[in-house]
Motif scaffolding. Structure first.
Motif, PDB file in Angstrom:
ATOM      1  N   LYS A  24       0.873  -1.021   0.049  1.00  0.00           N
ATOM      2  CA  LYS A  24       0.206   0.036   0.352  1.00  0.00           C
ATOM      3  C   LYS A  24       0.868   1.250  -0.080  1.00  0.00           C
ATOM      4  N   GLN A  25       1.400   1.461   0.735  1.00  0.00           N
ATOM      5  CA  GLN A  25       3.270   2.331   1.129  1.00  0.00           C
ATOM      6  C   GLN A  25       3.656   2.613  -0.797  1.00  0.00           C
ATOM      7  N   ARG A  26       3.551   1.587  -1.464  1.00  0.00           N
ATOM      8  CA  ARG A  26       4.360   1.611  -2.903  1.00  0.00           C
ATOM      9  C   ARG A  26       3.254   2.052  -3.180  1.00  0.00           C
ATOM     10  N   GLU A  27       2.045   2.223  -3.223  1.00  0.00           N
ATOM     11  CA  GLU A  27       1.030   2.727  -4.557  1.00  0.00           C
ATOM     12  C   GLU A  27       0.461   3.653  -3.841  1.00  0.00           C
ATOM     13  N   ALA A  28       1.220   4.606  -2.551  1.00  0.00           N
ATOM     14  CA  ALA A  28       0.845   5.874  -1.995  1.00  0.00           C
ATOM     15  C   ALA A  28      -0.125   6.371  -1.612  1.00  0.00           C
ATOM     16  N   ALA A  29      -0.874   5.602  -0.954  1.00  0.00           N
ATOM     17  CA  ALA A  29      -2.269   4.979  -0.361  1.00  0.00           C
ATOM     18  C   ALA A  29      -2.263   4.901   1.705  1.00  0.00           C
ATOM     19  N   ARG A  30      -3.228   6.254   1.521  1.00  0.00           N
ATOM     20  CA  ARG A  30      -3.680   6.519   2.761  1.00  0.00           C
ATOM     21  C   ARG A  30      -4.633   5.034   3.784  1.00  0.00           C
ATOM     22  N   VAL A  31      -3.453   4.791   5.316  1.00  0.00           N
ATOM     23  CA  VAL A  31      -3.922   3.428   5.343  1.00  0.00           C
ATOM     24  C   VAL A  31      -4.277   3.769   6.790  1.00  0.00           C
ATOM     25  N   ALA A  32      -5.129   2.976   7.399  1.00  0.00           N
ATOM     26  CA  ALA A  32      -5.318   3.741   8.924  1.00  0.00           C
ATOM     27  C   ALA A  32      -4.932   1.612   9.071  1.00  0.00           C
ATOM     28  N   VAL A  33      -4.675   1.292  10.621  1.00  0.00           N
ATOM     29  CA  VAL A  33      -5.172  -0.011  10.775  1.00  0.00           C
ATOM     30  C   VAL A  33      -4.825  -0.175  12.557  1.00  0.00           C
ATOM     31  N   TYR A  34      -5.994  -0.640  12.421  1.00  0.00           N
ATOM     32  CA  TYR A  34      -6.759  -1.414  14.038  1.00  0.00           C
ATOM     33  C   TYR A  34      -6.473  -2.225  14.735  1.00  0.00           C
ATOM     34  N   GLY A  35      -6.007  -2.181  15.507  1.00  0.00           N
ATOM     35  CA  GLY A  35      -6.218  -3.990  16.099  1.00  0.00           C
ATOM     36  C   GLY A  35      -5.622  -3.717  17.631  1.00  0.00           C
ATOM     37  N   PRO A  36      -5.901  -4.380  18.825  1.00  0.00           N
ATOM     38  CA  PRO A  36      -5.608  -4.711  20.139  1.00  0.00           C
ATOM     39  C   PRO A  36      -4.261  -3.553  19.829  1.00  0.00           C
ATOM     40  N   PRO A  37      -3.860  -3.150  21.537  1.00  0.00           N
ATOM     41  CA  PRO A  37      -2.474  -2.600  21.298  1.00  0.00           C
ATOM     42  C   PRO A  37      -1.691  -3.330  21.446  1.00  0.00           C
ATOM     43  N   THR A  38      -1.508  -4.463  21.953  1.00  0.00           N
ATOM     44  CA  THR A  38      -0.606  -5.380  21.880  1.00  0.00           C
ATOM     45  C   THR A  38      -0.329  -5.825  20.335  1.00  0.00           C
ATOM     46  N   LEU A  39      -0.515  -6.267  19.977  1.00  0.00           N
ATOM     47  CA  LEU A  39      -0.722  -6.121  18.553  1.00  0.00           C
ATOM     48  C   LEU A  39       0.257  -4.650  17.569  1.00  0.00           C
ATOM     49  N   LEU A  40      -0.906  -3.542  17.968  1.00  0.00           N
ATOM     50  CA  LEU A  40      -0.250  -3.082  17.416  1.00  0.00           C
ATOM     51  C   LEU A  40       1.331  -2.320  17.695  1.00  0.00           C
ATOM     52  N   GLN A  41       1.747  -2.262  18.340  1.00  0.00           N
ATOM     53  CA  GLN A  41       2.502  -2.381  18.940  1.00  0.00           C
ATOM     54  C   GLN A  41       3.716  -3.690  18.242  1.00  0.00           C
ATOM     55  N   ARG A  42       3.520  -4.766  18.366  1.00  0.00           N
ATOM     56  CA  ARG A  42       4.290  -5.232  17.705  1.00  0.00           C
ATOM     57  C   ARG A  42       4.463  -5.435  16.433  1.00  0.00           C
ATOM     58  N   LEU A  43       3.024  -5.066  15.724  1.00  0.00           N
ATOM     59  CA  LEU A  43       2.890  -4.419  13.882  1.00  0.00           C
ATOM     60  C   LEU A  43       3.956  -3.463  14.135  1.00  0.00           C
ATOM     61  N   ASP A  44       4.452  -2.426  14.905  1.00  0.00           N
ATOM     62  CA  ASP A  44       4.881  -0.828  15.018  1.00  0.00           C
ATOM     63  C   ASP A  44       6.396  -1.130  14.437  1.00  0.00           C
ATOM     64  N   GLN A  45       6.980  -2.160  16.008  1.00  0.00           N
ATOM     65  CA  GLN A  45       8.292  -2.682  16.153  1.00  0.00           C
ATOM     66  C   GLN A  45       8.459  -3.789  14.537  1.00  0.00           C
ATOM     67  N   ALA A  46       7.624  -4.082  13.996  1.00  0.00           N
ATOM     68  CA  ALA A  46       8.183  -4.979  12.540  1.00  0.00           C
ATOM     69  C   ALA A  46       7.981  -3.918  11.979  1.00  0.00           C
ATOM     70  N   LEU A  47       7.174  -2.919  11.642  1.00  0.00           N
ATOM     71  CA  LEU A  47       7.696  -2.496  10.752  1.00  0.00           C
ATOM     72  C   LEU A  47       9.235  -1.143  10.635  1.00  0.00           C
ATOM     73  N   TRP A  48       9.402  -1.595  11.494  1.00  0.00           N
ATOM     74  CA  TRP A  48      10.759  -0.218  12.124  1.00  0.00           C
ATOM     75  C   TRP A  48      11.878  -1.715  10.946  1.00  0.00           C
ATOM     76  N   VAL A  49      11.953  -2.777  11.210  1.00  0.00           N
ATOM     77  CA  VAL A  49      13.012  -3.567  10.659  1.00  0.00           C
ATOM     78  C   VAL A  49      12.998  -4.561   9.687  1.00  0.00           C
TER      79      VAL A  49
END
Length: 144
Positions: A24-49
Motif C-alpha cells: 500500500k505504501q508503494r501505491e501511495a495509499a493512505r491506510v489506517a490500521v486498527y487492532g488490539p494495542p499489543t498487536l499494534l505495538q508488535r506491528l509498529d516494531q515489525a515495520l521498523w525492522v
C-alpha cells in the motif's frame, strides 16, 4: 457502501499485515490500521525492522494521544490507531481484530485480516455478519 475484504486463514498476522502495508505504501495509499494495542505495538516494531534496508514510514497513535502536527498528517500514509480519526483522511482501513469500530463508515475500503485462531475466526464471522446486515460489499479471500 464500503467494500470489505476478508483475508482469512492468515498464519502470521504481523508478517501478512507488514507485506500488505508495504504494498500500500508503494501505491501511495493512505491506510489506517486498527487492532488490539499489543498487536499494534508488535506491528509498529515489525515495520521498523521489516525487510533488510527497508523502513516502512508510519505513525503509531496510542489511545488518548493528541493528533500530530498538520505537516506530519499530510506526509504520513500509514497510521496505526485505536479508533478511526477522520482528520487523517485514510481511504482504506485494515483491521487486525479490533471490535466495536465503525470502519466501513470511516473508509471506502476495509481489509479484515483474520488468523487461524478459533476465537479470531469466530469474531471474524461475527464482523462479517454485521457488515452483511449493513449492506456492504463483501469479498472473501482465503489465504491458506
Amino acid at each position: 457502501m464500503a467494500e470489505v475484504v476478508f483475508l482469512t486463514g492468515v498464519v502470521d498476522v504481523i508478517d501478512f499485515a507488514g507485506r500488505l502495508l508495504r504494498k500500500k505504501q508503494r501505491e501511495a495509499a493512505r491506510v489506517a490500521v486498527y487492532g488490539p494495542p499489543t498487536l499494534l505495538q508488535r506491528l509498529d516494531q515489525a515495520l521498523w525492522v521489516g525487510e533488510p534496508l527497508e523502513f516502512t514510514p508510519h505513525v503509531l497513535l496510542r489511545p488518548g494521544a493528541p493528533l500530530p502536527p498538520a505537516a506530519v498528517i499530510e506526509r504520513t500514509l500509514l497510521w496505526l490507531l485505536p479508533q478511526p480519526l477522520p482528520a487523517l483522511r485514510c481511504d482504506s482501513g485494515v483491521n487486525l481484530g479490533a471490535e466495536g469500530l465503525a470502519l466501513a463508515e470511516a473508509h471506502d475500503r476495509v481489509a479484515e485480516i483474520v488468523s487461524q485462531d478459533p476465537a479470531e475466526v469466530s469474531a471474524g464471522r461475527a464482523r462479517w455478519k454485521r457488515y452483511e446486515a449493513q449492506g456492504h460489499t463483501l469479498v472473501h479471500r482465503p489465504q491458506t
